[in-house]
Design a protein around this motif. Structure first.
Motif: not given
Length: 165
Positions: A72-85
């Motif tokens: 099993d694995a988990t991937v992370r997506l990190r954004w330079s801008e905040p996401l909408a709520n």
């Protein structure tokens, strides 16, 4: 080896018995260390991203180049801008802060492809560009010594153009 002798002596002092051989300790003539090495895999993520008017579409396919399967694995997506709520995330994905989404990859056979992951995310406001960092945060105990292909940094401009990674 002095440490090993002290540990064996301590076991014997409390009434135990010293083990005849421990897998991977070298006592079987293999020359191994104290623990068996973790299975090794090589995870990679390849796909595409596009942005228009603050909405980002990302799709990618996880791949395991092996040699071992990944349970099993988990991937992370990190954004330079905040996401909408408010976000509509696919099953298996969850928010982890203002700029992070985690997605379950699932099990991957050695030299196997996983299910394609597709996200449509809205950013707060309408920035002209966004950086997204994609990397593995959990791999079910499997070691990935080639971290170059499971870490992606993609610059996506608000042009509607598709950027491949």
């Amino acid at each position: 080896m002095r440490v090993l002798g002290v540990c064996v002596a301590a076991v014997l002092a409390v009434g135990g018995a010293a083990p005849a051989a421990v897998a991977g300790d070298g006592s079987d003539g293999s020359g191994g260390g104290w623990f068996d090495p973790a299975p090794e895999a090589d995870l990679a993520y390849h796909g595409a991203a596009a942005m228009a008017s603050g909405q980002v579409d990302v799709r990618f396919t996880p791949r395991n180049h092996g040699p071992s399967a990944v349970p099993d694995a988990t991937v992370r997506l990190r954004w330079s801008e905040p996401l909408a709520n408010r976000q509509q995330l696919p099953d298996g994905c969850a928010r982890s802060g203002a700029r992070v989404v985690l997605c379950r990859v699932g099990a991957l056979d050695a030299d196997g492809l996983g299910e394609q992951i597709e996200l449509r995310l809205r950013l707060r406001g309408e920035p002209s560009e966004v950086l997204v960092d994609i990397d593995t945060v959990w791999s079910g105990g499997v070691v990935d010594r080639n971290r170059a292909n499971d870490r992606q940094r993609v610059l996506v401009l608000d042009t509607g153009d598709t950027y491949y990674f």
